[in-house]
Design an enzyme around this catalytic site. Sequence first.
Site, PDB file in Angstrom:
ATOM      1  N   LYS A 253     -89.697  24.543  22.135  1.00 55.30           N
ATOM      2  CA  LYS A 253     -88.884  23.443  21.575  1.00 55.30           C
ATOM      3  C   LYS A 253     -87.503  23.970  21.205  1.00 55.30           C
ATOM      4  CE  LYS A 253     -91.836  20.006  21.713  1.00 55.30           C
ATOM      5  NZ  LYS A 253     -91.635  18.933  22.680  1.00 55.30           N
TER       6      LYS A 253
ATOM      7  N   TYR B 187     -95.308  27.502  21.357  1.00 57.70           N
ATOM      8  CA  TYR B 187     -94.977  26.071  21.461  1.00 57.70           C
ATOM      9  C   TYR B 187     -93.638  25.807  20.772  1.00 57.70           C
ATOM     10  CZ  TYR B 187     -94.880  21.310  19.644  1.00 57.70           C
ATOM     11  OH  TYR B 187     -94.476  20.054  19.262  1.00 57.70           O
TER      12      TYR B 187
ATOM     13  N   ASP C 210     -95.534  15.325  38.454  1.00 52.35           N
ATOM     14  CA  ASP C 210     -95.108  16.307  37.461  1.00 52.35           C
ATOM     15  C   ASP C 210     -93.594  16.196  37.264  1.00 52.35           C
ATOM     16  OD1 ASP C 210     -94.492  18.723  36.126  1.00 52.35           O
ATOM     17  OD2 ASP C 210     -96.315  19.628  36.970  1.00 52.35           O
TER      18      ASP C 210
ATOM     19  N   GLY D 224    -100.087  30.519   9.636  1.00 53.04           N
ATOM     20  CA  GLY D 224     -98.867  29.824  10.056  1.00 53.04           C
ATOM     21  C   GLY D 224     -98.617  28.482   9.389  1.00 53.04           C
TER      22      GLY D 224
ATOM     23  N   SER E 229     -89.244  18.854  17.529  1.00 51.38           N
ATOM     24  CA  SER E 229     -90.286  18.885  16.505  1.00 51.38           C
ATOM     25  C   SER E 229     -89.772  19.606  15.270  1.00 51.38           C
ATOM     26  CB  SER E 229     -91.486  19.650  17.074  1.00 51.38           C
ATOM     27  OG  SER E 229     -92.352  20.064  16.039  1.00 51.38           O
TER      28      SER E 229
ATOM     29  N   ARG F  59    -105.250  28.383   7.275  1.00 48.20           N
ATOM     30  CA  ARG F  59    -104.982  28.572   8.695  1.00 48.20           C
ATOM     31  C   ARG F  59    -103.650  29.339   8.814  1.00 48.20           C
ATOM     32  NH1 ARG F  59    -104.138  23.224  12.411  1.00 48.20           N
ATOM     33  NH2 ARG F  59    -102.234  23.097  11.188  1.00 48.20           N
TER      34      ARG F  59
ATOM     35  N   LYS G 262     -98.352  20.616  24.119  1.00 46.75           N
ATOM     36  CA  LYS G 262     -98.021  20.481  22.697  1.00 46.75           C
ATOM     37  C   LYS G 262     -99.040  21.049  21.716  1.00 46.75           C
ATOM     38  CE  LYS G 262     -99.998  15.924  22.078  1.00 46.75           C
ATOM     39  NZ  LYS G 262     -99.886  14.618  21.463  1.00 46.75           N
TER      40      LYS G 262
HETATM   41  N1  UFG Z   1    -105.564  20.609   8.634  1.00 44.93           N
HETATM   42  C1  UFG Z   1    -106.789  20.832   8.040  1.00 44.93           C
HETATM   43  N2  UFG Z   1    -107.886  20.832   8.836  1.00 44.93           N
HETATM   44  C2  UFG Z   1    -107.829  20.609  10.184  1.00 44.93           C
HETATM   45  C3  UFG Z   1    -106.570  20.360  10.779  1.00 44.93           C
HETATM   46  C4  UFG Z   1    -105.458  20.379   9.978  1.00 44.93           C
HETATM   47  O1  UFG Z   1    -106.871  21.043   6.832  1.00 44.93           O
HETATM   48  O2  UFG Z   1    -108.872  20.633  10.842  1.00 44.93           O
HETATM   49  C5  UFG Z   1    -104.375  20.604   7.788  1.00 44.93           C
HETATM   50  C6  UFG Z   1    -103.396  21.699   8.175  1.00 44.93           C
HETATM   51  O3  UFG Z   1    -103.710  22.891   7.524  1.00 44.93           O
HETATM   52  C7  UFG Z   1    -102.071  21.096   7.707  1.00 44.93           C
HETATM   53  C8  UFG Z   1    -102.272  19.586   7.891  1.00 44.93           C
HETATM   54  O4  UFG Z   1    -103.681  19.397   7.975  1.00 44.93           O
HETATM   55  O5  UFG Z   1    -101.892  21.338   6.356  1.00 44.93           O
HETATM   56  C9  UFG Z   1    -101.622  19.055   9.133  1.00 44.93           C
HETATM   57  O6  UFG Z   1    -102.022  19.853  10.238  1.00 44.93           O
HETATM   58  P1  UFG Z   1    -101.723  19.430  11.740  1.00 44.93           P
HETATM   59  O7  UFG Z   1    -102.307  20.475  12.618  1.00 44.93           O
HETATM   60  O8  UFG Z   1    -102.120  18.018  11.972  1.00 44.93           O
HETATM   61  O9  UFG Z   1    -100.126  19.435  11.809  1.00 44.93           O
HETATM   62  P2  UFG Z   1     -99.080  20.609  11.499  1.00 44.93           P
HETATM   63  O10 UFG Z   1     -98.280  20.171  10.331  1.00 44.93           O
HETATM   64  O11 UFG Z   1     -99.700  21.932  11.461  1.00 44.93           O
HETATM   65  O12 UFG Z   1     -98.244  20.577  12.845  1.00 44.93           O
HETATM   66  C10 UFG Z   1     -97.554  19.419  13.242  1.00 44.93           C
HETATM   67  C11 UFG Z   1     -97.638  19.277  14.759  1.00 44.93           C
HETATM   68  C12 UFG Z   1     -96.903  20.375  15.438  1.00 44.93           C
HETATM   69  C13 UFG Z   1     -95.534  20.498  14.876  1.00 44.93           C
HETATM   70  C14 UFG Z   1     -95.536  20.602  13.380  1.00 44.93           C
HETATM   71  C15 UFG Z   1     -94.131  20.532  12.890  1.00 44.93           C
HETATM   72  O13 UFG Z   1     -98.971  19.328  15.187  1.00 44.93           O
HETATM   73  O14 UFG Z   1     -96.786  20.040  16.804  1.00 44.93           O
HETATM   74  O15 UFG Z   1     -96.260  19.529  12.813  1.00 44.93           O
HETATM   75  O16 UFG Z   1     -94.025  20.594  11.540  1.00 44.93           O
HETATM   76  F1  UFG Z   1     -94.972  21.604  15.384  1.00 44.93           F
END
Ligand code: UFG
Length: 331
Positions: free
Chosen positions: A152, A148, A58, A293, A124, A291, A84
Amino acid sequence: MAVLVTGGTGFIGSHTVVELLNADEDVIVIDNFFNSKPGVINAVQDITGKGFGFYEGDAADKELLRKIFRENFIEEVIHFAGYKAVGESCEKPIMYYRNNIDTALAVLEVMEEFGCRRFVFSSSATVYGIPEKVPVTEEFPLSSINPYGSTKLMIENMCRELCRADERWSIALLRYFNPIGAHESGKIGEDPNGIPNNLMPIILKVASGKSPNLSVFGNDYPTPDGTCIRDYIHVVDLAKGHLAAIDSVRNKKGAVPYNLGTGKGYSVLEIINAFEKVNGVKVPYVIAGRRAGDAAKCYSDPSKANKELKWKAEKGIEQMCRDAWNFVKNR
Ligand code: UFG
Protein backbone atom coordinates in the site's frame (compact mmCIF):
# COMPACT_ATOMS: atom_id res chain seq x y z
CA MET A 1 -17.59 8.63 -20.20
CA ALA A 2 -17.13 5.98 -17.57
CA VAL A 3 -15.42 5.16 -14.30
CA LEU A 4 -13.35 1.96 -14.42
CA VAL A 5 -13.45 0.02 -11.14
CA THR A 6 -10.78 -2.66 -10.74
CA GLY A 7 -11.79 -5.30 -8.19
CA GLY A 8 -15.35 -4.03 -8.45
CA THR A 9 -17.02 -7.25 -7.26
CA GLY A 10 -15.14 -7.33 -3.95
CA PHE A 11 -16.43 -6.12 -0.60
CA ILE A 12 -15.69 -2.40 -0.86
CA GLY A 13 -15.65 -2.44 -4.67
CA SER A 14 -19.21 -3.75 -5.02
CA HIS A 15 -20.62 -1.20 -2.55
CA THR A 16 -18.78 1.54 -4.43
CA VAL A 17 -20.22 0.38 -7.76
CA VAL A 18 -23.71 0.63 -6.19
CA GLU A 19 -23.06 4.22 -5.10
CA LEU A 20 -21.61 5.18 -8.50
CA LEU A 21 -24.64 3.72 -10.31
CA ASN A 22 -27.01 5.44 -7.87
CA ALA A 23 -25.27 8.69 -8.78
CA ASP A 24 -25.86 7.97 -12.50
CA GLU A 25 -22.22 7.37 -13.33
CA ASP A 26 -21.39 4.94 -16.15
CA VAL A 27 -19.37 2.11 -14.65
CA ILE A 28 -17.05 -0.54 -16.08
CA VAL A 29 -15.74 -3.28 -13.77
CA ILE A 30 -12.78 -5.59 -14.18
CA ASP A 31 -12.43 -8.48 -11.75
CA ASN A 32 -11.04 -12.02 -11.78
CA PHE A 33 -13.19 -13.26 -8.83
CA PHE A 34 -10.07 -14.12 -6.87
CA ASN A 35 -11.79 -13.03 -3.66
CA SER A 36 -15.40 -12.54 -4.77
CA LYS A 37 -18.22 -14.34 -6.54
CA PRO A 38 -19.88 -13.77 -9.94
CA GLY A 39 -23.31 -13.50 -8.23
CA VAL A 40 -22.31 -10.02 -7.04
CA ILE A 41 -22.89 -8.68 -10.57
CA ASN A 42 -26.60 -9.56 -10.52
CA ALA A 43 -26.91 -8.44 -6.90
CA VAL A 44 -25.58 -4.97 -7.75
CA GLN A 45 -27.93 -4.76 -10.74
CA ASP A 46 -30.87 -5.82 -8.52
CA ILE A 47 -30.07 -3.18 -5.92
CA THR A 48 -29.63 -0.31 -8.37
CA GLY A 49 -31.89 -1.35 -11.24
CA LYS A 50 -28.98 -0.39 -13.48
CA GLY A 51 -26.45 -2.25 -15.59
CA PHE A 52 -22.72 -1.81 -15.97
CA GLY A 53 -19.94 -3.12 -18.19
CA PHE A 54 -18.05 -6.14 -16.90
CA TYR A 55 -14.75 -7.69 -18.01
CA GLU A 56 -13.59 -10.89 -16.35
CA GLY A 57 -9.84 -10.98 -15.97
CA ASP A 58 -6.78 -9.85 -14.11
CA ALA A 59 -6.22 -6.11 -13.72
CA ALA A 60 -2.48 -6.77 -14.21
CA ASP A 61 -3.24 -7.90 -17.78
CA LYS A 62 -2.26 -4.87 -19.83
CA GLU A 63 -3.72 -6.23 -23.07
CA LEU A 64 -7.11 -6.62 -21.39
CA LEU A 65 -6.82 -3.14 -19.87
CA ARG A 66 -6.02 -1.71 -23.32
CA LYS A 67 -9.08 -3.46 -24.75
CA ILE A 68 -11.23 -1.91 -22.00
CA PHE A 69 -9.81 1.56 -22.69
CA ARG A 70 -10.32 1.12 -26.43
CA GLU A 71 -13.91 -0.05 -26.05
CA ASN A 72 -14.93 2.55 -23.46
CA PHE A 73 -14.20 6.20 -22.76
CA ILE A 74 -12.66 5.82 -19.31
CA GLU A 75 -12.13 9.13 -17.51
CA GLU A 76 -11.36 7.90 -13.99
CA VAL A 77 -10.12 4.67 -12.43
CA ILE A 78 -10.86 3.47 -8.90
CA HIS A 79 -8.30 0.82 -8.09
CA PHE A 80 -9.32 -1.85 -5.55
CA ALA A 81 -7.81 -4.96 -7.13
CA GLY A 82 -5.21 -6.50 -4.86
CA TYR A 83 -4.54 -9.05 -2.16
CA LYS A 84 -5.48 -7.85 1.33
CA ALA A 85 -4.84 -10.43 4.04
CA VAL A 86 -2.18 -9.19 6.44
CA GLY A 87 -1.28 -12.64 7.83
CA GLU A 88 -1.05 -14.25 4.40
CA SER A 89 1.19 -11.41 3.22
CA CYS A 90 3.69 -12.30 5.96
CA GLU A 91 3.73 -15.92 4.76
CA LYS A 92 3.87 -15.13 1.04
CA PRO A 93 5.53 -11.71 0.74
CA ILE A 94 6.73 -12.14 -2.84
CA MET A 95 3.27 -13.14 -3.97
CA TYR A 96 1.90 -9.95 -2.39
CA TYR A 97 4.55 -7.69 -3.93
CA ARG A 98 4.22 -9.34 -7.32
CA ASN A 99 0.46 -9.11 -7.43
CA ASN A 100 -0.27 -5.76 -5.80
CA ILE A 101 2.61 -3.82 -7.33
CA ASP A 102 2.30 -5.38 -10.81
CA THR A 103 -1.41 -4.66 -10.88
CA ALA A 104 -1.04 -1.02 -9.84
CA LEU A 105 1.79 -0.48 -12.35
CA ALA A 106 -0.19 -2.06 -15.17
CA VAL A 107 -3.23 0.11 -14.44
CA LEU A 108 -1.19 3.34 -14.19
CA GLU A 109 0.80 2.54 -17.34
CA VAL A 110 -2.28 1.85 -19.43
CA MET A 111 -4.03 4.94 -18.02
CA GLU A 112 -1.01 7.00 -19.14
CA GLU A 113 -1.11 5.42 -22.61
CA PHE A 114 -4.72 6.50 -23.00
CA GLY A 115 -4.28 9.93 -21.42
CA CYS A 116 -6.49 9.07 -18.44
CA ARG A 117 -4.94 10.69 -15.35
CA ARG A 118 -7.57 10.63 -12.62
CA PHE A 119 -6.98 7.84 -10.13
CA VAL A 120 -8.57 6.89 -6.82
CA PHE A 121 -6.48 4.44 -4.85
CA SER A 122 -7.77 2.03 -2.25
CA SER A 123 -5.12 2.59 0.42
CA SER A 124 -5.33 1.79 4.10
CA ALA A 125 -4.68 3.15 7.57
CA THR A 126 -2.00 0.47 7.63
CA VAL A 127 0.32 3.07 6.02
CA TYR A 128 0.57 4.71 9.48
CA GLY A 129 2.23 1.55 10.86
CA ILE A 130 1.59 1.49 14.61
CA PRO A 131 0.52 5.10 15.27
CA GLU A 132 2.07 6.70 18.33
CA LYS A 133 -1.06 8.60 19.25
CA VAL A 134 -4.68 9.01 18.25
CA PRO A 135 -6.56 10.41 16.45
CA VAL A 136 -4.49 9.77 13.34
CA THR A 137 -4.18 12.64 10.86
CA GLU A 138 -2.89 12.48 7.30
CA GLU A 139 0.33 14.23 8.43
CA PHE A 140 1.40 11.32 10.65
CA PRO A 141 4.65 9.59 9.63
CA LEU A 142 4.22 6.69 7.22
CA SER A 143 5.68 3.22 7.70
CA SER A 144 4.79 -0.38 7.11
CA ILE A 145 4.78 -3.32 9.47
CA ASN A 146 3.94 -6.15 7.06
CA PRO A 147 4.24 -6.90 3.32
CA TYR A 148 0.59 -6.03 2.70
CA GLY A 149 1.16 -2.62 4.27
CA SER A 150 4.39 -2.21 2.30
CA THR A 151 2.54 -2.69 -0.98
CA LYS A 152 0.00 0.00 0.00
CA LEU A 153 2.79 2.38 0.95
CA MET A 154 4.79 1.64 -2.22
CA ILE A 155 1.78 2.32 -4.40
CA GLU A 156 1.09 5.56 -2.52
CA ASN A 157 4.73 6.55 -3.14
CA MET A 158 4.39 5.72 -6.83
CA CYS A 159 1.35 7.99 -6.98
CA ARG A 160 3.10 10.85 -5.18
CA GLU A 161 6.12 10.60 -7.47
CA LEU A 162 3.94 10.37 -10.54
CA CYS A 163 2.11 13.57 -9.57
CA ARG A 164 5.41 15.31 -8.88
CA ALA A 165 6.73 14.29 -12.30
CA ASP A 166 3.60 15.16 -14.24
CA GLU A 167 1.22 17.74 -12.87
CA ARG A 168 -1.64 16.59 -15.11
CA TRP A 169 -2.33 13.67 -12.75
CA SER A 170 -5.05 13.86 -10.05
CA ILE A 171 -4.95 11.14 -7.42
CA ALA A 172 -6.89 10.54 -4.23
CA LEU A 173 -5.23 8.17 -1.74
CA LEU A 174 -8.06 6.85 0.41
CA ARG A 175 -6.83 5.49 3.72
CA TYR A 176 -9.55 3.23 5.08
CA PHE A 177 -9.86 2.44 8.74
CA ASN A 178 -11.89 -0.72 9.56
CA PRO A 179 -14.71 -1.27 7.05
CA ILE A 180 -17.53 -3.54 8.24
CA GLY A 181 -21.29 -3.86 7.68
CA ALA A 182 -23.05 -4.60 4.42
CA HIS A 183 -25.62 -3.09 2.08
CA GLU A 184 -28.97 -2.74 3.88
CA SER A 185 -30.65 -4.86 1.16
CA GLY A 186 -28.66 -7.85 2.42
CA LYS A 187 -27.71 -8.65 -1.19
CA ILE A 188 -24.02 -7.73 -0.99
CA GLY A 189 -21.57 -7.85 1.90
CA GLU A 190 -18.27 -9.27 2.98
CA ASP A 191 -17.92 -12.77 1.54
CA PRO A 192 -14.23 -13.62 1.51
CA ASN A 193 -13.01 -16.81 -0.12
CA GLY A 194 -10.98 -18.80 2.40
CA ILE A 195 -10.57 -18.35 6.14
CA PRO A 196 -11.44 -14.89 7.48
CA ASN A 197 -9.03 -13.14 9.83
CA ASN A 198 -10.69 -9.80 10.46
CA LEU A 199 -12.87 -9.26 13.49
CA MET A 200 -16.34 -8.89 11.91
CA PRO A 201 -16.15 -11.88 9.52
CA ILE A 202 -15.06 -14.01 12.49
CA ILE A 203 -17.91 -12.67 14.69
CA LEU A 204 -20.31 -13.62 11.88
CA LYS A 205 -18.91 -17.16 11.73
CA VAL A 206 -19.21 -17.59 15.49
CA ALA A 207 -22.73 -16.07 15.62
CA SER A 208 -23.89 -18.48 12.92
CA GLY A 209 -22.45 -21.47 14.75
CA LYS A 210 -19.78 -22.25 12.16
CA SER A 211 -17.06 -21.60 14.67
CA PRO A 212 -17.29 -22.29 18.44
CA ASN A 213 -15.89 -19.01 19.74
CA LEU A 214 -13.95 -15.89 19.04
CA SER A 215 -10.46 -15.35 20.40
CA VAL A 216 -10.13 -11.81 21.71
CA PHE A 217 -6.51 -10.92 21.09
CA GLY A 218 -5.42 -9.42 24.40
CA ASN A 219 -7.30 -7.72 27.26
CA ASP A 220 -4.30 -6.06 28.86
CA TYR A 221 -3.94 -3.07 26.55
CA PRO A 222 -4.00 0.47 27.99
CA THR A 223 -7.65 0.99 27.01
CA PRO A 224 -10.76 1.22 29.27
CA ASP A 225 -11.64 -2.50 28.96
CA GLY A 226 -8.16 -3.70 28.01
CA THR A 227 -9.08 -4.69 24.43
CA CYS A 228 -7.89 -2.90 21.29
CA ILE A 229 -9.75 0.09 19.92
CA ARG A 230 -10.43 0.58 16.20
CA ASP A 231 -12.36 2.97 13.98
CA TYR A 232 -15.05 0.77 12.40
CA ILE A 233 -16.76 2.36 9.41
CA HIS A 234 -19.88 1.21 7.58
CA VAL A 235 -18.92 0.00 4.10
CA VAL A 236 -21.72 2.08 2.54
CA ASP A 237 -20.29 5.25 4.12
CA LEU A 238 -16.88 4.20 2.83
CA ALA A 239 -18.29 3.62 -0.66
CA LYS A 240 -19.77 7.13 -0.62
CA GLY A 241 -16.30 8.43 0.18
CA HIS A 242 -15.18 7.09 -3.22
CA LEU A 243 -17.93 9.03 -4.94
CA ALA A 244 -16.70 12.17 -3.18
CA ALA A 245 -13.13 11.31 -4.22
CA ILE A 246 -14.21 11.02 -7.88
CA ASP A 247 -15.56 14.56 -7.65
CA SER A 248 -12.31 15.66 -6.10
CA VAL A 249 -10.02 14.18 -8.78
CA ARG A 250 -12.20 15.89 -11.39
CA ASN A 251 -11.37 19.23 -9.80
CA LYS A 252 -8.01 19.00 -8.09
CA LYS A 253 -4.47 18.05 -9.18
CA GLY A 254 -1.76 16.19 -7.26
CA ALA A 255 -1.77 13.14 -4.97
CA VAL A 256 -3.88 13.88 -1.90
CA PRO A 257 -4.36 11.48 1.04
CA TYR A 258 -7.64 11.29 2.94
CA ASN A 259 -8.54 9.34 6.06
CA LEU A 260 -11.87 7.58 5.63
CA GLY A 261 -13.04 6.77 9.12
CA THR A 262 -15.70 7.88 11.59
CA GLY A 263 -13.29 9.43 14.08
CA LYS A 264 -14.78 7.23 16.83
CA GLY A 265 -13.10 4.23 18.38
CA TYR A 266 -14.72 1.03 19.71
CA SER A 267 -13.04 -1.78 21.59
CA VAL A 268 -13.30 -5.44 20.60
CA LEU A 269 -15.61 -6.10 23.58
CA GLU A 270 -17.80 -3.11 22.67
CA ILE A 271 -18.21 -4.53 19.16
CA ILE A 272 -19.13 -7.98 20.53
CA ASN A 273 -21.65 -6.41 22.94
CA ALA A 274 -23.20 -4.18 20.28
CA PHE A 275 -23.48 -7.14 17.90
CA GLU A 276 -25.17 -9.35 20.51
CA LYS A 277 -27.56 -6.58 21.57
CA VAL A 278 -28.81 -5.43 18.17
CA ASN A 279 -29.05 -8.91 16.68
CA GLY A 280 -30.17 -10.90 19.72
CA VAL A 281 -27.52 -13.58 19.17
CA LYS A 282 -24.63 -14.78 21.31
CA VAL A 283 -21.00 -14.43 20.31
CA PRO A 284 -19.07 -16.69 22.71
CA TYR A 285 -15.49 -15.54 23.15
CA VAL A 286 -12.32 -16.44 25.00
CA ILE A 287 -9.52 -14.08 25.95
CA ALA A 288 -6.37 -15.06 24.06
CA GLY A 289 -2.88 -13.59 23.94
CA ARG A 290 -2.03 -10.45 22.05
CA ARG A 291 -1.65 -10.71 18.27
CA ALA A 292 1.70 -9.46 16.97
CA GLY A 293 1.58 -6.08 15.28
CA ASP A 294 -1.69 -4.83 16.85
CA ALA A 295 -1.79 -1.20 18.01
CA ALA A 296 -3.72 -0.61 21.26
CA LYS A 297 -5.68 2.25 19.71
CA CYS A 298 -6.15 3.30 16.13
CA TYR A 299 -8.81 5.76 15.06
CA SER A 300 -8.93 8.54 12.54
CA ASP A 301 -9.20 12.25 12.47
CA PRO A 302 -11.45 12.40 9.39
CA SER A 303 -11.75 16.22 9.36
CA LYS A 304 -9.75 16.67 6.14
CA ALA A 305 -12.10 14.35 4.21
CA ASN A 306 -15.10 15.99 5.96
CA LYS A 307 -13.97 19.40 4.78
CA GLU A 308 -12.28 18.86 1.42
CA LEU A 309 -14.37 15.96 0.11
CA LYS A 310 -17.56 17.23 1.79
CA TRP A 311 -18.05 13.67 3.01
CA LYS A 312 -18.85 12.35 6.46
CA ALA A 313 -19.52 8.84 7.77
CA GLU A 314 -23.11 8.76 9.01
CA LYS A 315 -23.94 5.22 10.07
CA GLY A 316 -23.37 4.09 13.64
CA ILE A 317 -22.02 0.90 15.12
CA GLU A 318 -25.49 -0.62 15.65
CA GLN A 319 -26.31 -0.31 11.98
CA MET A 320 -22.92 -1.78 11.02
CA CYS A 321 -23.63 -4.84 13.20
CA ARG A 322 -27.24 -5.16 12.03
CA ASP A 323 -26.41 -4.94 8.32
CA ALA A 324 -23.48 -7.36 8.60
CA TRP A 325 -25.72 -9.98 10.26
CA ASN A 326 -28.60 -9.33 7.86
CA PHE A 327 -26.30 -10.16 4.92
CA VAL A 328 -25.30 -13.47 6.52
CA LYS A 329 -28.92 -14.38 7.42
CA ASN A 330 -30.01 -13.61 3.85
CA ARG A 331 -27.71 -16.18 2.32
N1 UFG B 1 -9.35 -9.26 16.75
C1 UFG B 1 -9.59 -10.18 17.75
N2 UFG B 1 -9.83 -11.47 17.38
C2 UFG B 1 -9.87 -11.87 16.07
C3 UFG B 1 -9.64 -10.92 15.06
C4 UFG B 1 -9.38 -9.62 15.43
O1 UFG B 1 -9.56 -9.85 18.93
O2 UFG B 1 -10.09 -13.06 15.82
C5 UFG B 1 -9.09 -7.88 17.13
C6 UFG B 1 -7.71 -7.42 16.69
O3 UFG B 1 -6.76 -7.74 17.66
C7 UFG B 1 -7.92 -5.91 16.55
C8 UFG B 1 -9.39 -5.79 16.11
O4 UFG B 1 -9.99 -7.04 16.46
O5 UFG B 1 -7.80 -5.30 17.79
C9 UFG B 1 -9.54 -5.56 14.64
O6 UFG B 1 -8.78 -6.53 13.94
P1 UFG B 1 -8.91 -6.73 12.37
O7 UFG B 1 -8.00 -7.84 11.99
O8 UFG B 1 -10.34 -6.83 11.97
O9 UFG B 1 -8.41 -5.33 11.78
P2 UFG B 1 -7.01 -4.57 11.98
O10 UFG B 1 -7.32 -3.30 12.69
O11 UFG B 1 -5.96 -5.43 12.51
O12 UFG B 1 -6.63 -4.33 10.46
C10 UFG B 1 -7.46 -3.58 9.61
C11 UFG B 1 -7.44 -4.20 8.21
C12 UFG B 1 -6.10 -4.07 7.59
C13 UFG B 1 -5.62 -2.66 7.68
C14 UFG B 1 -5.70 -2.12 9.08
C15 UFG B 1 -5.39 -0.67 9.05
O13 UFG B 1 -7.75 -5.56 8.27
O14 UFG B 1 -6.22 -4.40 6.23
O15 UFG B 1 -7.01 -2.29 9.60
O16 UFG B 1 -5.46 -0.07 10.27
F1 UFG B 1 -4.35 -2.63 7.28
